[in-house]
Enzyme design. Structure first.
Site, short mmCIF file in Angstrom:
data_model
loop_
_atom_site.label_atom_id
_atom_site.label_comp_id
_atom_site.label_asym_id
_atom_site.label_seq_id
_atom_site.Cartn_x
_atom_site.Cartn_y
_atom_site.Cartn_z
CE LYS A 155 53.02 33.41 -35.11
NZ LYS A 155 52.56 32.54 -34.02
C1 LIG Z 1 51.28 32.20 -33.61
C2 LIG Z 1 51.14 30.95 -32.81
C3 LIG Z 1 49.97 30.19 -32.86
C4 LIG Z 1 48.76 30.60 -33.67
O1 LIG Z 1 48.99 30.59 -35.05
P1 LIG Z 1 48.02 31.38 -36.05
O2 LIG Z 1 48.65 31.25 -37.37
O3 LIG Z 1 47.98 32.79 -35.55
O4 LIG Z 1 46.69 30.73 -35.96
C5 LIG Z 1 49.94 29.00 -32.14
N1 LIG Z 1 50.98 28.61 -31.37
C6 LIG Z 1 52.11 29.33 -31.29
C7 LIG Z 1 53.21 28.85 -30.41
C8 LIG Z 1 52.24 30.52 -32.01
O5 LIG Z 1 53.38 31.23 -31.93
#
Ligand SMILES: *Cc1c(COP(=O)(O)O)cnc(C)c1O
Length: 498
Positions: free
Chosen positions: A113
């Protein structure tokens, strides 16, 4: 570049408006009206560039209302070397044969993120100056764990912004909870809710589109925006690392520019994998996008049958950031695949709202399958995959990335596909030490304390513990509120002191 809404494609807005507003008035999601094209020649030129240079090149095609200086300011601030533990920002590591891992967790909160949420506050403040005449932007976040922390860290003490984060009280790892509860900054607040991520996300969406609440905020010269992946400003930075990974594969001579590769993406809200689809639309040579789910496999079912049905058991898994049954960004894919059919999107989303399900026709699912393949991993699969990848290749995966690797191995078994493949690794294994240690040591863990487990995992793996996680041990817990989902709007007023 203009943007429109998935639920009303007569709308035309600038990127600054798109980013500062977050979501369209009628509840639709903003999407670009067209996709800039990157030729193989351009991609070839990108191979020798740094991550920051690659990012600038892509962003300027989409942020046509930003000046070059503004784009430089945003990108250079976001990906400043001191914030990332890898000079490549998002390095590609070969694990075995065609299996390459794109490590997206070298940022300040150790999850992918950060790739978007280090940049979004810059995009947001520049956008707000252009499109929101000096209003204070209130960022409301529903989080399954990683978005919350990454958004808090990105927006902390950013002028003219406030940020409120809601997370499911039993739906995040201990490390994730501690990361949020100890968040520093003058403009931040965090609250747990009794419910799961979908409850938090639905309540946040309802608050966003509630006119009474919006009016009250407007009286105080404030407006809501979103740092969830419904915000275009979250997706755009993610397109960059698909191009960057492709260029790194070429730089490492695993492919020639022009060759196709696969991407495997551990998926929850469909934001990350949608960014990969956008990269394809822009000309990146990709054979298949492989959508990996955990036991909450609503997307696996949809991508194989065309039927989306959220009326099913919700599982709390060891990969909590993927414990999602309403995958918001799928709406954007459906919009593009249907040929910008906003009427259809309204029908499908109404059906999802009222019945919890919808079905697309055969042509549409066939079109989707041209790009996407899908699979899921059980909790047992995740554990075995972490252990086997560590024992066989000395590579330590977190639980989310292990879902992706397992789904990739199944895909290769089923299809025999031997195209070089990049698998998104979305979190540092230390964010999920308990589950990872449990897998690596087959259940023989010595301690139940989070930081002892981090130490034990470090001894077993000799993988360095990221500094931001190490330093949490000595931080003060600031936020302990828990509320019911029906009380979230009240909580917003309380936290904003309105
Ligand atoms: C948010 C997240 C995901 C999923 O990503 P999306 O964009 O919501 O599909 C997968 N792995 C981790 C560690 C995340 O923080």
């Amino acid at each position: 570049m203009e943007y429109t809404s998935t639920r009303n494609n007569k709308i035309r807005v600038s990127s600054a408006q798109t980013i500062s507003q977050g979501i369209s008035k009628e509840g639709g999601l903003f999407v670009p009206c067209s996709f800039p094209q990157f030729s193989l020649e351009t991609i070839k030129n990108m191979v020798s560039m740094s991550y920051i240079e690659r990012a600038k090149l892509i962003l300027k095609e989409y942020l046509t209302d930003f000046s070059e200086d503004e784009i430089n300011y945003c990108v250079e601030g976001a990906y400043e070397a001191s914030k990332f533990s890898s000079s490549k920002i998002a390095p590609v590591v070969n694990v075995n044969k065609n299996e390459n891992i794109l490590e997206l967790w070298h940022g300040p909160t150790c999850a992918f993120k950060d790739m978007a949420l280090q940049l979004l506050p810059y995009l947001m403040t520049v956008s707000a100056k252009k499109a929101a005449d000096g209003k204070t932007i209130v960022i409301l976040v529903a989080t399954s764990g990683d978005t919350g922390k990454a958004a808090l860290e990105g927006f902390k003490n950013v002028e003219n912004t406030k940020i409120l984060v809601f997370y499911p009280v039993d739906g995040v790892s201990d490390m994730q909870k501690l990361q949020m509860a100890t968040q520093e900054g003058e403009n931040v607040a965090v609250c747990a809710i009794n419910g799961n991520f979908d409850d938090a996300q639905s309540a946040v969406k309802a608050i966003f589109t509630n006119d009474d609440i919006k009016d009250k905020l407007a009286e105080k010269n404030m407006m809501f925006s979103s740092a969830n992946s419904i915000n275009w400003g979250r997706l755009l930075p993610q397109i960059v690392y698909y191009f960057s990974a492709y260029c790194d594969m070429a730089e490492q001579r695993k492919i020639n520019v022009g060759d196709e590769i696969n991407f495997v993406v551990p998926t929850g809200n469909f934001g990350n994998i949608l960014a990969a689809y956008y990269a394809i639309k822009m000309g990146l040579p990709v054979k298949k996008l492989i959508c990996a789910s955990n036991s909450n496999n609503v997307l696996t079912d949809f991508l194989t049958t065309g039927k989306y049905n959220k009326n099913r058991n919700f599982y709390t898994t060891t990969s909590p950031s993927m414990d999602i049954l309403i995958s918001s960004n799928l709406e954007r894919l459906l919009y593009h695949i249907s040929g910008d059919n906003d009427g259809l999107i309204n029908e499908l989303m109404d059906s999802l709202n009222s019945k919890g399900e919808y079905c697309v026709d055969e042509k549409m699912i066939a079109d989707i399958k041209k790009y996407f393949s899908a699979g899921f991993a059980t909790e047992g699969d995740v554990e075995n995959t972490i252990r086997e990848q560590f024992e066989n290749y000395s590579y330590l995966l977190d639980t989310h990335s292990a879902v992706a690797v397992k789904v990739y191995l199944d895909y290769v078994n089923k299809t025999g596909d031997d195209v070089p493949t990049v698998i998104d690794s979305t979190a540092s294994p230390y964010k999920f030490s308990k589950a990872v240690l449990n897998a690596v040591k087959s259940g023989n863990i010595n301690s139940a304390d989070e930081f002892d487990m981090v130490d034990e995992l470090n001894k077993v793996s000799s993988l360095e513990v990221p500094e931001p996680l190490k330093s949490l041990k000595n931080k003060t817990v600031r936020f302990t509120d828990v509320c019911n989902k029906s009380d979230m709007s009240e909580m917003v007023f309380r936290l904003l002191k309105l």
